[in-house]
Design an enzyme around this catalytic site. Structure first.
Site, short mmCIF file in Angstrom:
data_model
loop_
_atom_site.label_atom_id
_atom_site.label_comp_id
_atom_site.label_asym_id
_atom_site.label_seq_id
_atom_site.Cartn_x
_atom_site.Cartn_y
_atom_site.Cartn_z
N SER A 326 15.20 -7.11 28.64
CA SER A 326 16.18 -6.24 28.01
C SER A 326 15.58 -5.21 27.07
O SER A 326 16.27 -4.28 26.65
CB SER A 326 17.20 -7.07 27.25
OG SER A 326 17.87 -7.94 28.15
N ASP A 350 33.29 -4.78 31.60
CA ASP A 350 32.33 -5.77 32.09
C ASP A 350 33.02 -7.08 32.40
O ASP A 350 33.45 -7.79 31.49
CB ASP A 350 31.25 -5.97 31.03
CG ASP A 350 30.34 -7.13 31.36
OD1 ASP A 350 30.28 -7.53 32.56
OD2 ASP A 350 29.68 -7.63 30.44
N ASP A 363 25.92 -11.31 34.59
CA ASP A 363 25.62 -10.95 33.21
C ASP A 363 25.24 -12.23 32.47
O ASP A 363 25.54 -13.33 32.89
CB ASP A 363 26.85 -10.31 32.56
CG ASP A 363 26.51 -9.56 31.29
OD1 ASP A 363 26.64 -8.32 31.31
OD2 ASP A 363 26.09 -10.21 30.29
N HIS A 369 31.46 -8.85 28.59
CA HIS A 369 31.59 -8.35 27.23
C HIS A 369 32.84 -7.50 27.05
O HIS A 369 33.01 -6.89 26.01
CB HIS A 369 30.36 -7.51 26.86
CG HIS A 369 29.12 -8.31 26.80
ND1 HIS A 369 28.76 -9.10 25.74
CD2 HIS A 369 28.10 -8.48 27.72
CE1 HIS A 369 27.61 -9.69 25.97
NE2 HIS A 369 27.19 -9.32 27.18
N CYS A 382 24.13 -5.82 27.09
CA CYS A 382 25.00 -6.06 28.22
C CYS A 382 24.33 -5.70 29.54
O CYS A 382 23.92 -4.56 29.75
CB CYS A 382 26.28 -5.22 28.05
SG CYS A 382 27.32 -5.23 29.51
#
Lengths: 649, 361
Positions: A326, A350, A363, A369, A382
């Protein structure tokens, strides 16, 4: 048959003896001609040969330059010690000689093995150490028995020493005995003459990269020698010029805190001063002790280092290529803004997965989210946002934007052998694979690229450089370890000028937005716990890179084998408004970046920005000072000559 | 009284011969002091012994020497045979005979015994020299030479062979035979090559190309030619020769002493030395040309030419134009035996010189 009367006989004799006399004169003339040839016509030639016989140039090895951190803490230096050396060509039975020496000097099996190895490796007719670091008593004992050991001598030699052991070993590297490969490099530089008498050469790290700066200029002594090669007297002497000293941009204390913060874990950290590219700390753990290599490492020790599962010899910061996870997202977002693929406020919904071609890309958070804009996408990390973004941008857009940030290419740091990593693109895949069906890029492969997975593989220094470039508002510097080189003779300092590699075509508002989102990470997002009550504002981004994927199944980190666990990552810069430090941290198989890597960043930034020490750390540089006092320093660069008359004589 | 004693002492001495010898001996001491000062005292003792031998021999009339010829020769042959059977081996060669109280080298004796014997033989057959006589003389010569070559001692055998050959040549060996012998020698060279020892062959090969084996057999020649060449016109000065003083010259007090002298004294010194030898030889030739009998003529001529052979072979090998054979530089190299033998020769020449005058009176 002939009759002789006396007179005839006398006449014949006289004619014969006259002929003989003529022959004598002829022979003497011939000899004289030979003398004229040698002494008049070829005199210059023989004069030169006689001088070559008589005069031997004995090289005086210069002191190797010192390496210190930015504050003058010594990281590599030289010390003088007595060694017991054998000249193999002058000793008939080497085994017997060593056995004889072992009667009164402690010679271990290890010493013998090392000596054997040196003998195999060395072709020059030089003396080789059988024992190093003799005590004064041992020196005295040998001198009393020297007559029994022709071809064995005590010499005072300078040894390279890394006073802090394994500390920063991947930066410093080490020196070892000159091998054929090194000889090739010396010849390439046409430095053979300067390396006469030098038996060590930088093998890795800065010792290798700055070998020709550190080495210095060899001095020479013109010595008159007899036919046995024994020196009779010194005719002339040219003093050696010590090697140049390196002052690093590294802050030793920062480096120490960072190394200790890793504890027993494997990993790497690179901290860069964004405005110059100067590296403040560069960690690769586990370390190794470079001192082992100086006297020639034993095969057994080398085996241990080389076959260890922890791979201590690999410089992870430059040669480890890891998926960034990430930590890739802020750069993706920056790319999206720059290419106009997203606006900051544009939000997605999402559901907890992204569906592409019938495949669910999950996810992290079950159920998703909810509504996510760009700020939130970074703060909460996310995945779905970036699955979609990657698909919208396309692989080649991602690849060319990330390429500009330095991903997938060497940073040009002043250490050799840096890895490139993998910046995936259609062209890359075509080159990488051989089978046509493998060479094709599938759109599905782009999706996981967006969250720093898939084919993505970058070195920690690339990640740190990209972070620093962002922190520095798009002006990219070549990272470097050496701050300046000091000429040991004149004291003149040659700074390594910060080299702005390029200024990226980025909009300041975009940069500010991303930076702000990263500040949000530490304030209210994944980095908030690690940066609670920091006392400064730091931007950051956590990352957790999947090493192994269980297809379709939930992956349970706790149950996985240690080496299959995820890598924890963290990138950061601080203070947010005017960053003086940017860093990237990777903890191999450390699990979540927020738990594994972010706390390390906190300790490093606390010290760097506030001078705050982690709990349990030594308050000052006392550890270093103690090491310094351990051995008499010879950093005054005094030259050491052979000690023919040692103590006790 | 003292004057009388002195006159008596120098009575058998030949002035010019003594003068040239003395000059050479001075050069010897001068060079020895530089090459190997620690051996000076020993060499002075050797020199004393040699001079006494010279003086004693100078007083012996040639007729007496003639009577000694055959016994000396026979004893010499016997001793050489004894060496071959019971001799001591040193450095791979059987040259020495241990008599219990001293070790002797019988081949050294042959250097004088050989010309003595052959001169005696030709004197015996003076009235009518036939080819057969030359043949017999040659056999008498080759027997000991063969024994010495076997030892092996190439240097001494060359000197003995030369000594005998000089007698035969001076006795009038017909030219056609000489030319025939030269042709035969050239033709048989390959066979002779096979008879040589490995180290002897090596020496000849080394002479042809010393640089081929710079650390081994060629080392001697390379270092001595460097010494000579670097000496230049005037030399490096006494005691200043780097090749000599730093021990690059091997055997610098014995066979290679000429390299030391030449390095330090230069071309000028070499010229002086050559002139001294030439004068000594010239005086010897004069003595032989004026000698009273065939025996004395032949003996004097042969001894004189041996001096030449010594000097030429030694300087030739040290300067690299002849193979390395163990021949000392006459009067100058360190070593008692050679010095005594040489002074014995000088003594014989003096005796012959004095007795010519007696006969003329």
């Amino acid at each position: 048959m002939e009759f002789n009367n006396p007179q005839e006989g006398l006449d014949q004799f006289r004619s014969r003896i006259t002929i003989a006399g003529g022959f004598v004169l002829l022979c003497f003339t011939l000899l004289f001609g030979r003398f004229v040839w040698l002494q008049v016509i070829k005199h210059d030639y023989y004069q030169t040969r006689a001088e070559e016989n008589r005069i031997s140039l004995v090289p005086i090895t210069p002191n190797r330059g010192l390496i210190t951190d930015r504050n003058g803490v010594v990281l590599a230096r030289n010390y003088s010690a007595y060694t017991l050396e054998i000249t193999p060509t002058q000793v008939a039975d080497i085994e017997a000689t060593i056995d004889g020496l072992a009667e009164f000097i402690d010679i271990s099996a290890k010493d013998r093995k090392r000596f054997k190895k040196l003998m195999d490796e060395t072709k020059r007719l030089e003396s080789l150490p059988i024992r190093t670091r003799l005590t004064d008593q041992e020196v005295a004992k040998f001198i009393a028995r020297r007559f029994r050991f022709p071809g064995v001598d005590i010499k005072a030699r300078l040894f390279r020493q890394y006073p802090r052991g394994a500390f920063a070993s991947h930066i410093l590297g080490y020196i070892g005995r000159v091998t054929e490969r090194d000889q090739g490099r010396i010849e390439e530089k046409e430095a053979e003459a300067n390396y006469r008498g030098t038996d060590h050469f930088g093998k890795t790290g800065l010792e290798q990269r700055y070998e020709f700066d550190l080495h210095g200029i060899t001095g020479f002594e013109q010595v008159e020698v007899d036919a046995g090669g024994h020196p009779v007297r010194t005719l002339a002497r040219t003093a050696p010029i010590p090697g140049n000293n390196l002052t690093l941009s590294i802050d030793a204390k920062l480096q120490e805190i960072a190394e200790q913060a890793f504890g027993e874990r494997r990993g790497a950290m690179v901290a860069i001063e964004p405005a110059t590219g100067g590296i403040l700390a560069m960690v690769s753990v586990p370390n190794y002790d470079p001192n082992q290599f100086v006297d020639g490492i034993t095969t057994a020790d080398w085996e241990v280092l080389n076959t260890s599962a922890d791979k201590p010899m690999v410089n992870r910061a430059l040669n480890g290529a890891y998926p960034p996870g990430s930590t890739f997202k802020p750069f993706m977002a920056l790319g999206a803004l720059t290419l106009g693929k997203r606006t900051p406020t544009q939000a997605i919904s999402d559901p907890g997965f992204y569906n592409f071609g019938g495949h669910h890309f999950r996810d992290d958070k079950k159920g998703g989210h909810g509504s996510v804009d760009m700020y939130k996408s970074i703060v909460v990390s996310c995945d779905t946002y970036y699955y979609m973004l990657a698909n919208d941008m396309g692989i080649d857009n991602i690849s060319s934007f990330m390429g500009q940030l330095g991903f997938g290419s060497r940073t040009g740091i002043d250490i050799e052998g840096e890895s490139e990593g993998v910046l995936p693109s259609q062209a890359w895949k075509k080159k990488r694979f051989r089978k046509p069906e493998q060479q094709k890029w599938y759109a599905g492969e782009t999706i996981s690229i967006g969250i720093g997975q898939g084919y993505n593989a970058y070195t920690p220094i690339q990640l740190a450089q990209a972070t620093a470039t962002l922190a520095n508002n798009g002006v990219m510097f070549r990272p470097h370890l050496v701050k300046y080189i000091t000429n040991a003779k004149t004291g003149e300092k040659t700074p390594i000028e910060p080299q702005p590699l390029k200024t990226l075509a980025l909009k300041q508002e975009h940069i500010d937005f991303i930076k702000n989102a990263m500040v949000g990470v530490n304030k209210e997002g994944t980095g908030a716990r690690a940066f609670k009550d920091a006392g400064y504002v730091a931007g950051g981004k956590t990352g957790t890179a999947q090493v192994f994927s269980y297809k379709g199944a939930e992956h349970k980190t706790e149950r996985m084998a240690a080496h299959l666990r995820d890598h924890g990552l963290f990138i950061a810069f601080a203070p947010a408004d005017k960053p003086t430090i940017a860093l990237a941290i990777l903890v191999e198989n450390g699990g979540f970046g927020a738990q594994a890597a972010a706390p390390i960043a906190r300790q490093v930034l606390d010290y760097y920005l506030l001078g705050k020490l982690p709990k349990g750390a030594a308050p000052t540089d006392e550890a270093a000072k103690e090491a310094d006092e351990d051995i008499n320093d010879v950093s005054d660069n005094s030259n050491v000559k052979d000690v023919k008359k040692g103590p006790g004589e | 009284m003292i004057r009388n004693l002195w006159l008596k002492l120098i009575a058998p001495i030949d002035g010019p011969l003594m003068g040239f010898t003395a000059l050479l001996l001075l050069v010897a001491l001068f060079t020895m002091a530089s090459a190997s000062p620690e051996r000076m005292s020993t060499q002075l003792v050797n020199l004393g012994v040699a001079l006494v031998v010279m003086r004693v021999v100078a007083q012996i009339p040639p007729q007496r020497l003639m009577r000694l010829a055959l016994p000396t020769y026979l004893i010499g042959i016997l001793l050489l045979v004894a060496v071959a059977l019971f001799g001591d081996i040193s450095k791979g060669a059987r040259r020495w005979l241990n008599l219990g109280f001293m070790r002797i080298q019988p081949s050294e004796l042959m250097k004088i015994a050989m010309p003595l014997m052959l001169a005696w033989y030709f004197q015996k057959h003076e009235a009518m020299l036939r080819l057969r006589d030359y043949a017999v003389a040659t056999l008498l010569l080759l027997l000991p030479v063969a024994l010495i070559v076997k030892q092996p001692d190439l240097g001494t055998s060359v000197l003995v062979l030369a000594a005998g050959f000089f007698v035969i040549f001076l006795a009038g060996l017909p030219w056609k035979i000489i030319l025939g012998l030269i042709a035969a020698a050239a033709g048989s060279a390959p066979f002779a090559w096979n008879l040589l020892h490995d180290y002897q062959r090596q020496r000849i090969l080394t002479l042809l190309d010393p640089e081929k084996d710079p650390l081994g057999k060629g080392f001697h020649i390379i270092q001595s030619t460097i010494a000579i060449g670097s000496g230049g016109m005037l030399g490096k000065g006494w005691g200043q020769g780097t090749q000599a003083q730093l021990e690059f010259i091997p055997e610098r007090h014995t066979d290679f002493i000429f390299a030391v002298y030449s390095e330090e004294m230069g071309l000028l010194g070499n010229f002086v030395l050559l002139v001294l030898y030439a004068l000594l030889i010239g005086r010897g030739i004069m003595i032989s040309a004026n000698a009273a009998t065939l025996f004395t003529r032949l003996l004097a001529g042969a001894i004189t030419l041996i001096f030449f052979t010594y000097a030429f072979v030694n300087m030739g090998m040290v300067s690299g134009i002849l193979p390395v054979v163990g021949v000392p530089l006459p009067f100058i190299s360190y070593g008692g035996t050679a010095l005594v033998t040489l002074c014995l020769g000088i003594g014989i020449l003096m005796s012959i010189s004095k007795n010519r005058m007696l006969v003329q009176k």
